[in-house]
Design a protein around this motif. Structure first.
Motif, PDB file in Angstrom:
ATOM      1  N   LEU A  26      -4.950  -7.836   7.455  1.00  0.00           N
ATOM      2  CA  LEU A  26      -4.067  -7.244   6.448  1.00  0.00           C
ATOM      3  C   LEU A  26      -4.736  -6.087   5.717  1.00  0.00           C
ATOM      4  O   LEU A  26      -4.090  -5.094   5.377  1.00  0.00           O
ATOM      5  CB  LEU A  26      -3.617  -8.306   5.447  1.00  0.00           C
ATOM      6  CG  LEU A  26      -2.632  -9.339   5.983  1.00  0.00           C
ATOM      7  CD1 LEU A  26      -2.428 -10.451   4.965  1.00  0.00           C
ATOM      8  CD2 LEU A  26      -1.312  -8.688   6.342  1.00  0.00           C
ATOM      9  N   ALA A  27      -6.030  -6.201   5.480  1.00  0.00           N
ATOM     10  CA  ALA A  27      -6.744  -5.147   4.757  1.00  0.00           C
ATOM     11  C   ALA A  27      -6.911  -3.881   5.587  1.00  0.00           C
ATOM     12  O   ALA A  27      -6.934  -2.773   5.044  1.00  0.00           O
ATOM     13  CB  ALA A  27      -8.108  -5.659   4.308  1.00  0.00           C
ATOM     14  N   THR A  67      -0.888  -2.222   0.932  1.00  0.00           N
ATOM     15  CA  THR A  67      -2.062  -2.984   1.362  1.00  0.00           C
ATOM     16  C   THR A  67      -2.554  -4.003   0.334  1.00  0.00           C
ATOM     17  O   THR A  67      -2.746  -5.170   0.681  1.00  0.00           O
ATOM     18  CB  THR A  67      -3.197  -2.038   1.782  1.00  0.00           C
ATOM     19  OG1 THR A  67      -2.738  -1.254   2.878  1.00  0.00           O
ATOM     20  CG2 THR A  67      -4.439  -2.802   2.189  1.00  0.00           C
ATOM     21  N   PRO A  68      -2.761  -3.640  -0.937  1.00  0.00           N
ATOM     22  CA  PRO A  68      -3.254  -4.664  -1.883  1.00  0.00           C
ATOM     23  C   PRO A  68      -2.286  -5.838  -2.038  1.00  0.00           C
ATOM     24  O   PRO A  68      -2.703  -6.983  -2.173  1.00  0.00           O
ATOM     25  CB  PRO A  68      -3.415  -3.922  -3.207  1.00  0.00           C
ATOM     26  CG  PRO A  68      -3.228  -2.492  -2.926  1.00  0.00           C
ATOM     27  CD  PRO A  68      -2.656  -2.336  -1.572  1.00  0.00           C
ATOM     28  N   PHE A  69      -0.984  -5.548  -1.973  1.00  0.00           N
ATOM     29  CA  PHE A  69       0.003  -6.614  -2.099  1.00  0.00           C
ATOM     30  C   PHE A  69       0.009  -7.515  -0.867  1.00  0.00           C
ATOM     31  O   PHE A  69       0.166  -8.725  -0.975  1.00  0.00           O
ATOM     32  CB  PHE A  69       1.392  -6.012  -2.336  1.00  0.00           C
ATOM     33  CG  PHE A  69       1.463  -5.185  -3.586  1.00  0.00           C
ATOM     34  CD1 PHE A  69       1.454  -5.776  -4.839  1.00  0.00           C
ATOM     35  CD2 PHE A  69       1.503  -3.807  -3.506  1.00  0.00           C
ATOM     36  CE1 PHE A  69       1.499  -5.008  -5.995  1.00  0.00           C
ATOM     37  CE2 PHE A  69       1.552  -3.025  -4.641  1.00  0.00           C
ATOM     38  CZ  PHE A  69       1.552  -3.631  -5.898  1.00  0.00           C
ATOM     39  N   LEU A  70      -0.178  -6.919   0.305  1.00  0.00           N
ATOM     40  CA  LEU A  70      -0.243  -7.716   1.530  1.00  0.00           C
ATOM     41  C   LEU A  70      -1.481  -8.604   1.547  1.00  0.00           C
ATOM     42  O   LEU A  70      -1.422  -9.758   1.971  1.00  0.00           O
ATOM     43  CB  LEU A  70      -0.227  -6.808   2.759  1.00  0.00           C
ATOM     44  CG  LEU A  70       1.097  -6.127   3.057  1.00  0.00           C
ATOM     45  CD1 LEU A  70       0.937  -5.117   4.188  1.00  0.00           C
ATOM     46  CD2 LEU A  70       2.150  -7.155   3.403  1.00  0.00           C
ATOM     47  N   VAL A  71      -2.610  -8.073   1.092  1.00  0.00           N
ATOM     48  CA  VAL A  71      -3.840  -8.876   1.038  1.00  0.00           C
ATOM     49  C   VAL A  71      -3.661 -10.025   0.061  1.00  0.00           C
ATOM     50  O   VAL A  71      -4.037 -11.166   0.353  1.00  0.00           O
ATOM     51  CB  VAL A  71      -5.058  -7.994   0.674  1.00  0.00           C
ATOM     52  CG1 VAL A  71      -6.276  -8.841   0.400  1.00  0.00           C
ATOM     53  CG2 VAL A  71      -5.338  -6.990   1.778  1.00  0.00           C
ATOM     54  N   ARG A  72      -3.039  -9.754  -1.078  1.00  0.00           N
ATOM     55  CA  ARG A  72      -2.794 -10.820  -2.067  1.00  0.00           C
ATOM     56  C   ARG A  72      -1.854 -11.873  -1.482  1.00  0.00           C
ATOM     57  O   ARG A  72      -2.050 -13.071  -1.678  1.00  0.00           O
ATOM     58  CB  ARG A  72      -2.197 -10.235  -3.345  1.00  0.00           C
ATOM     59  CG  ARG A  72      -2.105 -11.263  -4.455  1.00  0.00           C
ATOM     60  CD  ARG A  72      -1.628 -10.681  -5.747  1.00  0.00           C
ATOM     61  NE  ARG A  72      -2.514  -9.587  -6.135  1.00  0.00           N
ATOM     62  CZ  ARG A  72      -2.213  -8.696  -7.062  1.00  0.00           C
ATOM     63  NH1 ARG A  72      -1.066  -8.756  -7.685  1.00  0.00           N
ATOM     64  NH2 ARG A  72      -3.060  -7.740  -7.365  1.00  0.00           N
TER      65      ARG A  72
END
Length: 84
Positions: A26-27, A67-72
């Protein structure tokens, strides 16, 4: 999606834990800044229209912002033990 799948498959082949493979995938799945340069150059060379370049640039921007939302989201999936 293709980039995510390739990275996830590599993480699986390297025997990373599922949670770490998901987080890594994801990152790294977003489009990179190099895409802006690539599409601008393609437009300058007549390979892409200005409209297509603008659309591609918007998609790159959205993928980078997501990206940050997908990683979270991936962290929440693994924390809820759905993928643990």
């Amino acid at each position: 999606m293709i980039k995510f799948s390739i990275i996830f498959a590599l993480a699986f082949c390297l025997r990373l834990p599922l949670a770490e493979g998901l987080r890594l995938s994801l990152a790294l799945a977003q489009c990179g800044e190099f895409g802006f340069i690539l599409f601008s150059t393609a437009q300058s060379g007549g390979l892409m229209t200005a409209r297509l370049t603008a659309l591609a640039s918007m998609l790159i921007t959205i993928s980078m912002l997501a990206t940050p939302f997908l990683v979270r989201f991936g962290d929440r999936l693994t924390a809820s033990r759905l993928l643990a």
